[in-house]
Design an enzyme around this catalytic site. Sequence first.
Site, PDB file in Angstrom:
ATOM      1  N   CYS A  37       0.831  -1.228   0.035  1.00 45.03           N
ATOM      2  CA  CYS A  37      -0.071   0.103   0.008  1.00 45.03           C
ATOM      3  C   CYS A  37       0.762   1.342  -0.164  1.00 45.03           C
ATOM      4  CB  CYS A  37      -0.940  -0.109   1.141  1.00 45.03           C
ATOM      5  SG  CYS A  37      -0.144  -0.022   2.747  1.00 45.03           S
ATOM      6  N   ARG A  48       4.170   1.420  -1.325  1.00 46.85           N
ATOM      7  CA  ARG A  48       5.346   1.545  -2.419  1.00 46.85           C
ATOM      8  C   ARG A  48       4.925   0.526  -3.549  1.00 46.85           C
ATOM      9  NH1 ARG A  48       9.642   1.403   0.320  1.00 46.85           N
ATOM     10  NH2 ARG A  48       8.492   1.602   2.424  1.00 46.85           N
TER      11      ARG A  48
END
Length: 543
Positions: free
Chosen positions: A144, A146
């Site tokens: 969420c 990267r």
Amino acid sequence: MAVSSAFVGCPKLETLLNHHNLSPSSSSSSSVSQTPLGLNGVRVLPKNNRTRRGLIQKARCELSASSDSASNAASISALEQLKNSAADRYTKERSSIVVIGLSIHTAPVEMREKLAIPEAEWPRAIAELCGLNHIEEAAVLSTCNRMEIYVLALSQHRGVKEVTEWMSKTSGIPVSEICQHRFLLYNKDATQHIFEVSAGLDSLVLGEGQILAQVKQVVKVGQGVNGFGRNISGLFKHAITVGKRVRTETNIASGAVSVSSAAVELALMKLPQSSNVSARMCVIGAGKMGKLVIKHLMAKGCTKVVVVNRSEERVSAIREEMPGIEIIYRPLDEMLACASEADVVFTSTASETPLFLKEHVENLPQASPEVGGLRHFVDISVPRNVGSCVGEVETARVYNVDDLKEVVAANKEDRMRKAMEAQTIITEESTQFEAWRDSLETVPTIKKLRAYAERIRVAELEKCMSKMGDDINKKTTRAVDDLSRGIVNRFLHGPMQHLRCDGSDSRTLSETLENMHALNRMYGLEKDILEEKLKAMAEQQQK
């Protein structure tokens, strides 16, 4: 000049040869005659070519095309062409570990969600990346916070270009826009980065433990996938070791919050303090993130939560694990009804399309007066579960993972102190990993030296057997064979001992590499090693 059959069926090799003008058609007599001769018949490239980016970074020399060399040109193999050409750097020099990434620190969630690759698609992504001309190995780390691509590249510049174009193609985001938000790291910097990621130093929430589990998942998914090779898999396995060691030997995890706990903190910050316990809570999704949200709600005094999920099985398991909070299950088709009865809605599903849009929310009744009539949507999913258009609804407030920075900005000084403790470990482990990579360079020499000795042994054994005649018995044959093997093994013992190194001692490693280069020169092993690399590249391309 005919190209060797070794290159047939290997588009990657053919592309390299053609791209850098190494094919027979590129070496015409007219182009040779236009280049002036230097001293001793050496032909020097014009000065304006010396600054050309890519392969020609230094002045390179070509032997003048004498009549003798022209007559012998047809006998030069494709391998020898490659060894004497600029493309030699792709096969003789060690490939680079490169990270091409976008994270919560460099790119907004709107971009990250388009680039996100579901875990089930990681093997396909690895296969596509390794199909690129300058990529040998690859891995995907998509969370969420990267989206990072790790590759072993034959060429840093061209590898980055190809991967960036691939990311653009798969996401629909223009290359120029990706370049504005991406970060690039090479070799030691790339190693340090994944170690910091695994240790939780690069997370929005310092020391959070979920990222280590995600790094482990990269290794689990990559096992058996062509392209998740020795260098990249070794990098991620070492990163797992670093993550465990940092959490064991430092207090970085003490008091650390996760993305889920930060989401709960953010929601409570936005609610009137008097309603923190009484506010009606709804959680969409009962996966790892949703489970942690429920856990932290319970820790904050919440006594009841409605959980919307595709199946009841996971919700029942959470209910058994957390008897301190009343958990009410609702199926997914009742999601809007549950949201209409909630003051705070947490979303944490793997849906690739929004679950809530403006038209879904604008007709919902207002939230309870205790929370000011405002319904709060806290979306910790990437891609997002709540469309940004929901924020246009007057009675709704929308927060996503990027908004969690408000929570974690506190205690910055304490975060920095803990990070410094972990950096000492990361620096030490980075040095060890780089030494391990260096030690891998001797492996091809060990294999080729053994093969070289075996070829000589077999040839001489055959000569010996032919001289001894056909009347030799099996016992004598076996004895002579054992004798030849024993001599070879005794002869190779010393060189092999001086080629083996685990990389733990820098001085020993340096001496080992010197020994390797000396043996390569003495026995002409570089050609064999180069052929092996070409063969491996051809096989990789055909898979």
